[in-house]
Write a protein that holds these residues in place. Structure first.
Motif, short mmCIF file in Angstrom:
data_model
loop_
_atom_site.label_atom_id
_atom_site.label_comp_id
_atom_site.label_asym_id
_atom_site.label_seq_id
_atom_site.Cartn_x
_atom_site.Cartn_y
_atom_site.Cartn_z
N TYR A 69 0.80 -1.21 0.00
CA TYR A 69 0.00 0.00 0.00
C TYR A 69 0.84 1.27 0.00
CZ TYR A 69 -3.14 -3.66 1.50
OH TYR A 69 -3.84 -4.83 1.58
N LYS A 70 0.34 2.29 -0.68
CA LYS A 70 1.04 3.58 -0.76
C LYS A 70 1.14 4.27 0.60
CE LYS A 70 -0.04 4.55 -5.55
NZ LYS A 70 -0.71 5.46 -6.49
N SER A 111 0.60 -8.27 10.75
CA SER A 111 -0.75 -8.82 10.57
C SER A 111 -1.73 -7.68 10.75
CB SER A 111 -1.00 -9.93 11.60
OG SER A 111 -0.80 -9.42 12.90
N GLY A 112 -2.93 -7.87 10.28
CA GLY A 112 -3.94 -6.82 10.42
C GLY A 112 -4.51 -6.38 9.09
N GLY A 113 -5.31 -5.33 9.15
CA GLY A 113 -6.07 -4.87 8.00
C GLY A 113 -5.27 -4.44 6.79
N SER A 114 -4.23 -3.65 6.98
CA SER A 114 -3.47 -3.16 5.82
C SER A 114 -2.03 -3.66 5.87
CB SER A 114 -3.50 -1.63 5.78
OG SER A 114 -2.80 -1.11 6.89
N ALA A 118 -1.51 -9.40 2.85
CA ALA A 118 -2.88 -8.93 3.00
C ALA A 118 -3.74 -10.10 3.45
CB ALA A 118 -3.39 -8.36 1.68
N GLU A 119 -4.52 -9.88 4.47
CA GLU A 119 -5.37 -10.95 5.00
C GLU A 119 -6.76 -10.91 4.39
OE1 GLU A 119 -5.16 -10.45 9.23
OE2 GLU A 119 -3.04 -10.92 9.27
N GLU A 140 -0.79 -15.58 -3.73
CA GLU A 140 -0.50 -14.32 -4.43
C GLU A 140 0.44 -13.44 -3.61
OE1 GLU A 140 -0.29 -11.29 -7.19
OE2 GLU A 140 -0.93 -13.37 -7.42
N GLU A 141 0.25 -13.44 -2.29
CA GLU A 141 1.11 -12.64 -1.42
C GLU A 141 2.55 -13.16 -1.44
OE1 GLU A 141 -0.29 -9.79 0.34
OE2 GLU A 141 -1.60 -10.41 -1.29
#
Length: 167
Positions: A69-70, A111-114, A118-119, A140-141
């Protein structure tokens, strides 16, 4: 060790990865940092050390891959005027495909939302148009992590929490 992790997916094509530099120098450094202030202090110290060490050599290029993420981009504007021997460039992993840099620093291995990996699951509708659904966790991760690791010519710095499956 990292290649073993990436190739755990048996349906993945097997790859042989050879380092350009065959010396015994450490090519991957893992740092367990989670607080923004600690991370920024570490980044500042690391970048300034490389800038100083490379003063007598060619200009180094940093290619920062900050997870997926940016918004992982750290605030480094305070040190940019002092960098005479290296440049600092922010790239997400997706935008760094096909590019290389001397050093890569990868943040957000949490771990977590962002976090990275990515979960968040793919949209179920997407699975209807894909040839076969992925059966391996975070397939993919793992491929994206491989892209991030293989952008570096000299060294990779990995920063995240101890519970990260990538660390």
């Amino acid at each position: 060790m990292l290649l073993y992790f990436i190739q755990k997916n048996k349906s993945q094509l097997q790859k042989v990865v050879n380092a350009i530099d065959k010396t015994n120098s450490k090519a991957v450094e893992i740092n367990f940092l989670t607080k923004a202030q600690e991370i920024n202090e570490y980044l500042t110290r690391t970048i300034m050390e490389i800038n100083k060490a490379k003063a007598k050599y060619r200009k180094e290029k940093f290619n920062f891959n900050f997870g997926r993420y940016k918004h992982h981009k750290p605030y480094l504007d305070s040190i940019l005027p002092f960098l005479r021997n290296c440049t600092v460039e922010f790239k997400t992993i997706h935008s760094s495909k096909g590019l290389q840099a001397d050093y890569v620093i990868l943040l957000g291995l949490n771990s977590g939302g962002s976090a990275f990996p990515a979960e968040k699951e793919d949209d179920p509708l997407l699975n209807l148009v894909l040839p076969q659904p992925e059966i391996h966790d975070f397939a993919e991760e793992r491929r994206l992590f491989y892209v991030a690791l293989t952008r570096a010519k000299e060294k990779v710095y990995l920063i995240g929490e101890r519970g990260s499956i990538f660390l």
